[in-house]
Design a protein around this motif. Structure first.
Motif, PDB file in Angstrom:
ATOM      1  N   ALA A 164       0.833  -1.205   0.000  1.00  0.00           N
ATOM      2  CA  ALA A 164       0.000   0.000   0.000  1.00  0.00           C
ATOM      3  C   ALA A 164       0.866   1.254   0.000  1.00  0.00           C
ATOM      4  O   ALA A 164       1.955   1.277   0.581  1.00  0.00           O
ATOM      5  CB  ALA A 164      -0.926  -0.008   1.215  1.00  0.00           C
ATOM      6  N   ASP A 165       0.365   2.307  -0.660  1.00  0.00           N
ATOM      7  CA  ASP A 165       1.133   3.560  -0.749  1.00  0.00           C
ATOM      8  C   ASP A 165       0.550   4.676   0.099  1.00  0.00           C
ATOM      9  O   ASP A 165       1.037   5.804   0.085  1.00  0.00           O
ATOM     10  CB  ASP A 165       1.251   4.026  -2.203  1.00  0.00           C
ATOM     11  CG  ASP A 165      -0.101   4.367  -2.832  1.00  0.00           C
ATOM     12  OD1 ASP A 165      -1.133   4.308  -2.118  1.00  0.00           O
ATOM     13  OD2 ASP A 165      -0.130   4.686  -4.031  1.00  0.00           O
ATOM     14  N   HIS A 179      11.199  -3.736  -2.506  1.00  0.00           N
ATOM     15  CA  HIS A 179       9.939  -3.951  -1.794  1.00  0.00           C
ATOM     16  C   HIS A 179      10.087  -3.656  -0.301  1.00  0.00           C
ATOM     17  O   HIS A 179       9.228  -2.994   0.289  1.00  0.00           O
ATOM     18  CB  HIS A 179       9.488  -5.401  -1.984  1.00  0.00           C
ATOM     19  CG  HIS A 179       8.247  -5.748  -1.225  1.00  0.00           C
ATOM     20  ND1 HIS A 179       7.036  -5.143  -1.437  1.00  0.00           N
ATOM     21  CD2 HIS A 179       8.044  -6.665  -0.215  1.00  0.00           C
ATOM     22  CE1 HIS A 179       6.132  -5.651  -0.619  1.00  0.00           C
ATOM     23  NE2 HIS A 179       6.712  -6.573   0.136  1.00  0.00           N
ATOM     24  N   ASN A 180      11.180  -4.112   0.291  1.00  0.00           N
ATOM     25  CA  ASN A 180      11.394  -3.867   1.720  1.00  0.00           C
ATOM     26  C   ASN A 180      11.480  -2.370   2.011  1.00  0.00           C
ATOM     27  O   ASN A 180      10.983  -1.892   3.033  1.00  0.00           O
ATOM     28  CB  ASN A 180      12.658  -4.577   2.201  1.00  0.00           C
ATOM     29  CG  ASN A 180      12.456  -6.087   2.301  1.00  0.00           C
ATOM     30  OD1 ASN A 180      11.317  -6.559   2.422  1.00  0.00           O
ATOM     31  ND2 ASN A 180      13.538  -6.845   2.238  1.00  0.00           N
ATOM     32  N   ALA A 181      12.125  -1.633   1.120  1.00  0.00           N
ATOM     33  CA  ALA A 181      12.201  -0.175   1.290  1.00  0.00           C
ATOM     34  C   ALA A 181      10.810   0.450   1.201  1.00  0.00           C
ATOM     35  O   ALA A 181      10.464   1.361   1.971  1.00  0.00           O
ATOM     36  CB  ALA A 181      13.131   0.423   0.230  1.00  0.00           C
ATOM     37  N   ASN A 182       9.989  -0.052   0.289  1.00  0.00           N
ATOM     38  CA  ASN A 182       8.624   0.460   0.158  1.00  0.00           C
ATOM     39  C   ASN A 182       7.785   0.129   1.386  1.00  0.00           C
ATOM     40  O   ASN A 182       6.937   0.926   1.817  1.00  0.00           O
ATOM     41  CB  ASN A 182       7.970  -0.137  -1.098  1.00  0.00           C
ATOM     42  CG  ASN A 182       8.578   0.377  -2.384  1.00  0.00           C
ATOM     43  OD1 ASN A 182       9.142   1.475  -2.425  1.00  0.00           O
ATOM     44  ND2 ASN A 182       8.477  -0.406  -3.443  1.00  0.00           N
ATOM     45  N   VAL A 183       8.011  -1.061   1.943  1.00  0.00           N
ATOM     46  CA  VAL A 183       7.287  -1.459   3.151  1.00  0.00           C
ATOM     47  C   VAL A 183       7.629  -0.522   4.312  1.00  0.00           C
ATOM     48  O   VAL A 183       6.747  -0.106   5.079  1.00  0.00           O
ATOM     49  CB  VAL A 183       7.600  -2.920   3.519  1.00  0.00           C
ATOM     50  CG1 VAL A 183       7.069  -3.256   4.912  1.00  0.00           C
ATOM     51  CG2 VAL A 183       7.012  -3.872   2.477  1.00  0.00           C
ATOM     52  N   GLN A 184       8.908  -0.162   4.438  1.00  0.00           N
ATOM     53  CA  GLN A 184       9.313   0.743   5.508  1.00  0.00           C
ATOM     54  C   GLN A 184       8.649   2.112   5.346  1.00  0.00           C
ATOM     55  O   GLN A 184       8.253   2.738   6.334  1.00  0.00           O
ATOM     56  CB  GLN A 184      10.840   0.880   5.535  1.00  0.00           C
ATOM     57  CG  GLN A 184      11.560  -0.388   5.993  1.00  0.00           C
ATOM     58  CD  GLN A 184      11.050  -0.888   7.338  1.00  0.00           C
ATOM     59  OE1 GLN A 184      10.930  -0.119   8.302  1.00  0.00           O
ATOM     60  NE2 GLN A 184      10.755  -2.186   7.409  1.00  0.00           N
ATOM     61  N   LYS A 185       8.515   2.566   4.113  1.00  0.00           N
ATOM     62  CA  LYS A 185       7.823   3.838   3.865  1.00  0.00           C
ATOM     63  C   LYS A 185       6.355   3.738   4.285  1.00  0.00           C
ATOM     64  O   LYS A 185       5.799   4.669   4.862  1.00  0.00           O
ATOM     65  CB  LYS A 185       7.921   4.221   2.388  1.00  0.00           C
ATOM     66  CG  LYS A 185       9.326   4.597   1.937  1.00  0.00           C
ATOM     67  CD  LYS A 185       9.346   4.897   0.439  1.00  0.00           C
ATOM     68  CE  LYS A 185      10.755   5.196  -0.034  1.00  0.00           C
ATOM     69  NZ  LYS A 185      10.805   5.424  -1.501  1.00  0.00           N
ATOM     70  N   TRP A 186       5.735   2.597   3.994  1.00  0.00           N
ATOM     71  CA  TRP A 186       4.339   2.386   4.363  1.00  0.00           C
ATOM     72  C   TRP A 186       4.189   2.341   5.888  1.00  0.00           C
ATOM     73  O   TRP A 186       3.255   2.916   6.437  1.00  0.00           O
ATOM     74  CB  TRP A 186       3.833   1.110   3.723  1.00  0.00           C
ATOM     75  CG  TRP A 186       2.483   0.626   4.189  1.00  0.00           C
ATOM     76  CD1 TRP A 186       2.166  -0.613   4.634  1.00  0.00           C
ATOM     77  CD2 TRP A 186       1.260   1.371   4.233  1.00  0.00           C
ATOM     78  NE1 TRP A 186       0.835  -0.704   4.967  1.00  0.00           N
ATOM     79  CE2 TRP A 186       0.241   0.512   4.731  1.00  0.00           C
ATOM     80  CE3 TRP A 186       0.919   2.690   3.918  1.00  0.00           C
ATOM     81  CZ2 TRP A 186      -1.074   0.920   4.911  1.00  0.00           C
ATOM     82  CZ3 TRP A 186      -0.395   3.094   4.108  1.00  0.00           C
ATOM     83  CH2 TRP A 186      -1.375   2.224   4.589  1.00  0.00           C
ATOM     84  N   TYR A 187       5.135   1.687   6.554  1.00  0.00           N
ATOM     85  CA  TYR A 187       5.100   1.655   8.018  1.00  0.00           C
ATOM     86  C   TYR A 187       5.224   3.074   8.594  1.00  0.00           C
ATOM     87  O   TYR A 187       4.558   3.417   9.579  1.00  0.00           O
ATOM     88  CB  TYR A 187       6.224   0.777   8.559  1.00  0.00           C
ATOM     89  CG  TYR A 187       5.983  -0.714   8.408  1.00  0.00           C
ATOM     90  CD1 TYR A 187       4.728  -1.212   8.084  1.00  0.00           C
ATOM     91  CD2 TYR A 187       7.017  -1.627   8.611  1.00  0.00           C
ATOM     92  CE1 TYR A 187       4.516  -2.576   7.942  1.00  0.00           C
ATOM     93  CE2 TYR A 187       6.806  -2.993   8.482  1.00  0.00           C
ATOM     94  CZ  TYR A 187       5.546  -3.452   8.140  1.00  0.00           C
ATOM     95  OH  TYR A 187       5.338  -4.805   8.008  1.00  0.00           O
ATOM     96  N   ALA A 188       6.069   3.893   7.982  1.00  0.00           N
ATOM     97  CA  ALA A 188       6.239   5.274   8.465  1.00  0.00           C
ATOM     98  C   ALA A 188       4.935   6.052   8.319  1.00  0.00           C
ATOM     99  O   ALA A 188       4.561   6.850   9.187  1.00  0.00           O
ATOM    100  CB  ALA A 188       7.370   5.958   7.695  1.00  0.00           C
ATOM    101  N   GLU A 221      -1.546   4.491  13.492  1.00  0.00           N
ATOM    102  CA  GLU A 221      -2.066   3.154  13.277  1.00  0.00           C
ATOM    103  C   GLU A 221      -1.129   2.047  13.770  1.00  0.00           C
ATOM    104  O   GLU A 221      -1.505   0.876  13.772  1.00  0.00           O
ATOM    105  CB  GLU A 221      -2.342   2.942  11.774  1.00  0.00           C
ATOM    106  CG  GLU A 221      -3.391   3.892  11.222  1.00  0.00           C
ATOM    107  CD  GLU A 221      -3.540   3.802   9.708  1.00  0.00           C
ATOM    108  OE1 GLU A 221      -4.447   4.479   9.182  1.00  0.00           O
ATOM    109  OE2 GLU A 221      -2.760   3.065   9.061  1.00  0.00           O
ATOM    110  N   MET A 222       0.085   2.422  14.134  1.00  0.00           N
ATOM    111  CA  MET A 222       1.070   1.436  14.615  1.00  0.00           C
ATOM    112  C   MET A 222       1.723   1.964  15.892  1.00  0.00           C
ATOM    113  O   MET A 222       1.805   3.155  16.128  1.00  0.00           O
ATOM    114  CB  MET A 222       2.157   1.188  13.554  1.00  0.00           C
ATOM    115  CG  MET A 222       1.642   0.501  12.303  1.00  0.00           C
ATOM    116  SD  MET A 222       2.986   0.164  11.134  1.00  0.00           S
ATOM    117  CE  MET A 222       3.971  -1.040  12.045  1.00  0.00           C
TER     118      MET A 222
END
Length: 322
Positions: free
Chosen positions: A290-291, A305-314, A321-322
């Motif tokens: 998700a973006d 993908h892992n870098a994109n996941v970290q951006k989504w977590y941020a 939400e986290m």
């Protein structure tokens, strides 16, 4: 002679007056105080229709309506169906409704991505149908709005929905692009149901289809969250986060626990998702996340993908939400 002439004029004038009175009664405002519906069963005669209209309060006299219909209605017959009769509508316009077959349209709408248990709910809750149904086979219903007549049987309506899916899938399969990841229409339907559940964005649907197609061709697990949820809820919203035990469950659907496609569809996919699977985007992407805007960001490599996941977590942390 003059007296005869005057008498003839008087008779003619009276005849014209009577004609206009009859015409006024035929085309003038009717007695109905508020809109209503009238059901005309198949095979109903003009006499039967007139009686139904009089009973509903749409006309004052069934006998007069039949007479006027013969005088002004021509030879066109009436058509069966349920009719919406507006307040104060004239007898002339009522006859036009019945002759034109402009029946009341009732609809039941099946949105894209609904599971069959929700299709069952919608059809069972639709007023005006008869009979009962079980949940249809998953993936057998083509999402759309379907019209029906009062008294139509629910099984017949579901059969129409299923014919629509069969016909569309067969036609789409004939136009499939070469080299796609699925080998049969059934496999296309299963994959399309996953694509349908993963994105609601038209612009990215073919790219999501490409990701899963690329994974299938490489023998990678699809790892689609909706396939984990389906055995738990039969496709209804989960309403919570997926449990670790559910991610590990080997039930034939969970694409984290097995490679390849699930054993069946997980929803009823729409036309666009079927088309996307049969003509995926020219993309080498293998991952997406998700973006934050309702869409996804895609990646060709696990590192990306892992870098994109970290951006989504941020983004999620910033939202609380986290």
């Amino acid at each position: 002679m003059k007296k005869l002439g005057y008498a003839a004029l008087i008779v003619a004038a009276l005849a014209v007056a009577v004609f206009f009175l009859v015409l006024q009664r035929w085309s003038g405002s009717g007695p109905l105080q508020r809109a209503t519906t009238v059901q005309i069963a198949p095979g109903t005669s003009m006499s039967g229709a007139a009686s139904a209209l009089e009973k509903a309060g749409a006309i004052s006299s069934a006998g007069a309506f039949k007479l006027f219909a013969r005088l002004f209605g021509g030879n066109t017959g009436i058509k069966a169906g349920e009719y919406s009769i507006p307040a104060h509508v004239s007898q002339a316009d009522i006859l036009k409704l019945l002759q034109g077959g402009r029946t009341l349209q009732r609809f039941v709408t099946i949105p894209e991505g609904w599971p069959s248990v929700m299709v069952q709910d919608a059809v069972m809750n639709a007023t005006g149908m008869t009979g009962t149904i079980d949940a249809p086979a998953e993936g057998s219903i083509l999402p759309d709005s379907y019209s029906f007549q009062r008294g139509e049987a629910r099984p017949a309506i579901v059969a129409r929905m299923q014919r629509a899916m069969s016909d569309y899938l067969a036609a789409a399969w004939e136009k499939r692009k070469p080299g796609i990841a699925v080998a049969t229409p059934r496999e296309a339907l299963i994959l399309a149901s996953i694509v349908e559940k993963e994105t609601g964005k038209e612009a990215e649907r073919r790219t999501v289809a490409a990701v899963y197609s690329n994974r299938l061709k490489r023998g990678m697990p699809l790892q689609a969250d909706p396939t984990v949820i389906y055995p738990v809820t039969k496709g209804r919203p989960l309403g919570r986060r997926i449990l670790r035990s559910e991610l590990q469950a080997d039930n034939g659907y969970n694409t984290y626990a097995k490679t390849g496609l699930p054993i069946g569809p997980i929803a009823n996919p729409g036309r666009a998702s079927i088309d996307a699977v049969l003509d995926p985007a020219a993309s080498s992407a293998l991952y997406f996340v998700a973006d934050g805007t309702g869409g996804h960001v895609f990646a060709d490599t696990l590192e990306q993908h892992n870098a994109n996941v970290q951006k989504w977590y941020a983004i999620r942390r910033a939202r609380g939400e986290m």
